[in-house]
Design an enzyme around this catalytic site. Structure first.
Site, PDB file in Angstrom:
ATOM      1  N   LYS A  54      50.461   9.363  35.329  1.00 39.73           N
ATOM      2  CA  LYS A  54      51.557   9.210  34.561  1.00 39.73           C
ATOM      3  C   LYS A  54      52.398  10.811  34.425  1.00 39.73           C
ATOM      4  CE  LYS A  54      49.294   5.261  32.462  1.00 39.73           C
ATOM      5  NZ  LYS A  54      48.458   4.596  31.430  1.00 39.73           N
ATOM      6  N   GLN A  98      45.592   5.318  25.967  1.00 39.53           N
ATOM      7  CA  GLN A  98      45.069   5.062  27.162  1.00 39.53           C
ATOM      8  C   GLN A  98      43.836   4.234  26.953  1.00 39.53           C
ATOM      9  OE1 GLN A  98      46.333   5.738  30.347  1.00 39.53           O
ATOM     10  NE2 GLN A  98      44.919   4.358  30.863  1.00 39.53           N
ATOM     11  N   ASP A 123      53.967   0.750  25.958  1.00 36.56           N
ATOM     12  CA  ASP A 123      52.963  -0.127  26.525  1.00 36.56           C
ATOM     13  C   ASP A 123      53.312  -1.737  26.199  1.00 36.56           C
ATOM     14  OD1 ASP A 123      51.080   0.730  28.332  1.00 36.56           O
ATOM     15  OD2 ASP A 123      49.347   1.501  26.838  1.00 36.56           O
TER      16      ASP A 123
END
Ligand code: NAD
Length: 287
Positions: A54, A98, A123
């Site tokens: 990322k 994460q 997200d």
């Protein structure tokens, strides 16, 4: 006849190119450089690979990337305080935590994710964003299912009016994909571990999405001839061997189009995250 192989790399490159253009426009027109903060707690090796990926993609596209590495021993309150600080940081437009979190705080995952400002929730897991998706006013949408739709569009595969079957009902893939496909006027069936006659239901799908996390769950006889098969599964069956949920060799002889694993729709997830960071920056400009 062998199926058309939908290579993730070429689609991901197109999505990233369009994100790069949007980043440049935001800089030029509003003086805003989109910024993403990724919080990683502990030292899960797979998570470290994802976070590095990322970070690298942000740098490629001119997005500010901040990796917040916190120790395995981090408490829930320390993590919440860090999220609060990032929520208040004007240079950060997207925040993601994460997953999975370490065992000691895993039970609080929902509370932790819900602390992210919905406008920065790249997200798309916050209940406010989930609700918006369900009522047909999507804002920030989960990246993997959004990548499935983007891939179908870029490949020129019609969704409207199609019979779509999804195997898997998770909050990350199956459920949001149901709403995305329904919004595009597909007739959608969602299968799960209690579904009876899975093969029969799967064979109804003109678009079949496998997101079960079970290697080789989808065998050739479960595929409607000519169907588009999207394999979301990423399953490690040996230290260096990843497979999807679909028996690719058998499926490619029956399907009309199919995504490989690795190298398929998984590559679109990070590209869609970049699009979400740009979208989040725009939403914050409008707020
Ligand atoms: P999950 O374990 O949360 O959900 C799996 C779903 O599949 C469940 O709803 C379950 O009911 C269903 N299922 C499991 N076995 C089944 C069976 N035998 N028959 C019918 N249904 C069954 O998993 P998830 O987080 O949704 O991920 C699914 C897969 O997608 C995993 O392999 C994961 O690694 C992969 N994934 C990939 C990406 C990406 O490409 N970037 C992102 C997220 C998940």
């Amino acid at each position: 006849m062998s199926a058309r192989i939908l290579q993730g790399k070429e689609f991901a490159a197109k999505i990233k190119e369009s994100a790069r253009t949007e980043v440049e426009e935001l800089k030029k027109n509003f003086g805003v450089t989109p910024g993403l903060a990724v919080i990683i707690v502990g030292e899960n090796p797979a998570s470290q690979v994802y976070v590095r990926n990322k970070h690298k993609t942000c740098e490629e596209l001119g997005i500010i990337s901040e990796v917040v590495a916190m120790p395995e021993t981090t408490t829930k309150d320390e993590l919440l305080a860090r999220i609060d600080a990032l929520n208040a940081d004007k240079n950060i437009h997207g925040i993601l935590v994460q997953l999975p979190l370490p065992d000691a705080i895993k039970a609080h995952s929902e509370e932790i994710l819900n602390r992210i400002n919905p406008l920065k929730d790249v997200d798309g897991f916050h209940p406010e964003n989930v609700g918006k998706l369900v009522i047909g006013s999507p804002a920030l949408v989960p990246c993997t299912p959004a990548g499935c739709i983007e891939m179908l569009d870029l490949a020129g595969i019609e969704i409207d009016g199609k019979r779509a079957v999804i195997i898997g009902r998770s909050n990350i893939v199956g459920k949001p994909l149901l709403h995305l496909l329904m919004a595009r006027h597909a007739t959608v069936t969602v299968c799960h571990t209690h579904t009876k006659n899975l093969a029969e239901v799967a064979r109804e799908g003109e678009i079949l999405v496998a997101a079960s996390g079970k290697p080789n769950l989808v065998t050739g006889d479960m595929i409607r001839p000519g169907a588009t098969v999207i394999d979301v599964g990423i399953n490690r069956i040996a230290p260096k061997k990843l497979v999807g949920d679909v028996d690719f060799e058998a499926a490619k002889e029956i399907a009309g189009a199919i995504t490989p694993v690795p190298g398929g729709v998984g590559l679109l997830t990070v590209a869609m995250l970049m699009k979400n960071v740009v979208k989040a920056a725009r939403l914050q400009l409008e707020a």
